[in-house]
Design a protein around this motif. Structure first.
Motif, PDB file in Angstrom:
ATOM      1  N   LYS A   1      -1.655  -9.990  15.283  1.00 50.28           N
ATOM      2  CA  LYS A   1      -0.900  -9.977  16.535  1.00 50.28           C
ATOM      3  C   LYS A   1      -1.738  -9.433  17.684  1.00 50.28           C
TER       4      LYS A   1
ATOM      5  N   MET B   1      -7.177 -16.425  21.837  1.00 51.83           N
ATOM      6  CA  MET B   1      -6.693 -17.477  22.739  1.00 51.83           C
ATOM      7  C   MET B   1      -7.317 -17.307  24.124  1.00 51.83           C
ATOM      8  N   GLY B   2      -7.350 -16.080  24.604  1.00 52.94           N
ATOM      9  CA  GLY B   2      -7.930 -15.800  25.921  1.00 52.94           C
ATOM     10  C   GLY B   2      -9.406 -16.137  25.970  1.00 52.94           C
TER      11      GLY B   2
ATOM     12  N   TRP C   1       3.643  -8.636  19.255  1.00 48.91           N
ATOM     13  CA  TRP C   1       2.511  -9.407  19.763  1.00 48.91           C
ATOM     14  C   TRP C   1       1.964  -8.767  21.037  1.00 48.91           C
ATOM     15  N   GLU C   2       0.656  -8.662  21.120  1.00 48.65           N
ATOM     16  CA  GLU C   2       0.003  -8.044  22.284  1.00 48.65           C
ATOM     17  C   GLU C   2      -0.498  -9.153  23.213  1.00 48.65           C
ATOM     18  N   TRP C   3       0.451  -9.777  23.942  1.00 48.20           N
ATOM     19  CA  TRP C   3       0.122 -10.913  24.790  1.00 48.20           C
ATOM     20  C   TRP C   3      -0.762 -10.530  25.967  1.00 48.20           C
ATOM     21  N   ARG C   4      -0.813  -9.246  26.270  1.00 52.61           N
ATOM     22  CA  ARG C   4      -1.704  -8.773  27.336  1.00 52.61           C
ATOM     23  C   ARG C   4      -3.160  -9.081  27.000  1.00 52.61           C
ATOM     24  N   ASN C   5      -3.416  -9.262  25.697  1.00 54.69           N
ATOM     25  CA  ASN C   5      -4.777  -9.529  25.252  1.00 54.69           C
ATOM     26  C   ASN C   5      -5.293 -10.894  25.690  1.00 54.69           C
ATOM     27  N   ILE C   6      -4.394 -11.772  26.137  1.00 56.48           N
ATOM     28  CA  ILE C   6      -4.860 -13.081  26.613  1.00 56.48           C
ATOM     29  C   ILE C   6      -5.775 -12.897  27.824  1.00 56.48           C
ATOM     30  N   TYR C   7      -5.332 -12.064  28.767  1.00 55.29           N
ATOM     31  CA  TYR C   7      -6.161 -11.865  29.961  1.00 55.29           C
ATOM     32  C   TYR C   7      -7.411 -11.063  29.610  1.00 55.29           C
ATOM     33  N   ARG C   8      -7.270 -10.121  28.658  1.00 56.84           N
ATOM     34  CA  ARG C   8      -8.454  -9.379  28.216  1.00 56.84           C
ATOM     35  C   ARG C   8      -9.461 -10.316  27.560  1.00 56.84           C
TER      36      ARG C   8
ATOM     37  N   PRO D   1      -3.845 -13.392  20.330  1.00 53.84           N
ATOM     38  CA  PRO D   1      -3.831 -13.528  21.794  1.00 53.84           C
ATOM     39  C   PRO D   1      -5.214 -13.307  22.406  1.00 53.84           C
TER      40      PRO D   1
END
Length: 271
Positions: free
Chosen positions: A54, A61-62, A2-9, A58
């Motif tokens: 994945k 979601m962001g 999962w690329e959770w960094r994409n939430i802030y992006r 995220p």
């Protein structure tokens, strides 16, 4: 993975999508994920759909969090401090151009035809400034024809969101439903959010396939058009010369802040 960094992006993309004149696609370019975004959207129905989801979930979601949380704030800033707010995003847009030029390797790859495409792209978006007319306010009487309008507005807006330089919010403004959509999000009107959301989803799926085809088959020409679209958006969002010295100073500070934001994001992401 999962690329959770994409939430802030996604939050950065969502914040820009609320602003008329700024494209979420432009922010995706700054973040260095534009190609990956197009690939992921097109890959949702492929054998590698899990990998692409994945990346996309995220990010989505962001975007959703940002739009819900920032819709009221952006609305307030544009109502009370329109010029400094626009100058911030103007700096952000101009700050994107060096990354686009580097990615396209303009000095080596661009020929006369590519500069012509660039001018055409810039002209198309810049001409939208002609349509910057005020809205009459939110649509109060919602019937079947209004919901159909909102669906197709979401479709057109999301098609624009995929393209750097073309603002989905500005398309909504031109159509005359921007206040209705932003107000619906701010007030959590489920019917408006659902109808526009379906239109956005449909538009993204269709436009991403078109963009991917041109990126795969006409890469340099596509980048020429994209750079032109971003340059054209400068003319759309430019609010005019500030009227007072104080406004000059504040607008200059926000403009430099936008440039620095683009530079910092670019350094962090490309590093």
């Amino acid at each position: 993975m999962w690329e959770w960094r994409n939430i802030y992006r996604g939050m950065l993309m969502g914040a820009s999508d609320v602003v008329p004149g700024v494209s979420g696609g432009t922010i995706a370019v700054v973040l260095g994920i534009y190609d990956r975004l197009i690939e992921a959207i097109n890959g949702v129905f492929s054998k590698e759909w899990k990998k692409h989801l994945k990346f996309l979930i995220p990010l989505g979601m962001g975007v959703s969090i940002s739009i819900i949380l920032l819709a009221s704030l952006i609305e307030w800033l544009f109502e009370h401090y329109p010029d400094p707010t626009k100058f911030f995003f103007l700096g952000l847009i101009i700050g994107v151009l060096p990354y686009l030029a580097h990615k396209a390797d303009m000095k080596r790859t661009f020929k006369v035809k590519h500069y012509v495409l660039l001018l055409i792209g810039a002209g198309i978006v810049a001409s939208m400034a002609v349509f910057q007319t005020g809205e009459s306010g939110q649509i109060q009487d919602l019937d079947s024809s209004t919901y159909l309008l909102l669906f197709f507005s979401g479709w057109l807006a999301s098609s624009a969101m995929i393209l750097p330089g073309i603002s989905g919010s500005f398309i909504l403004l031109v159509i005359g439903v921007y206040s209705t959509v932003v107000g619906g999000i701010s007030d959590f009107k489920i019917d408006i959010i659902a109808v526009v959301g379906l239109g956005i989803l449909f538009g993204i799926l269709v436009m991403s396939k078109i963009v991917k085809f041109f990126l795969d088959n006409y890469t340099i020409g596509t980048f020429a058009v994209i750079i032109g679209l971003v340059i054209g958006s400068v003319f759309v969002i430019f609010p005019g010369v500030p009227g007072t010295l104080i406004l000059w100073i504040v607008s200059f500070i926000t403009f430099i802040s936008g440039l620095l934001t683009a530079w910092l994001l670019g350094r962090v992401e490309y590093k």
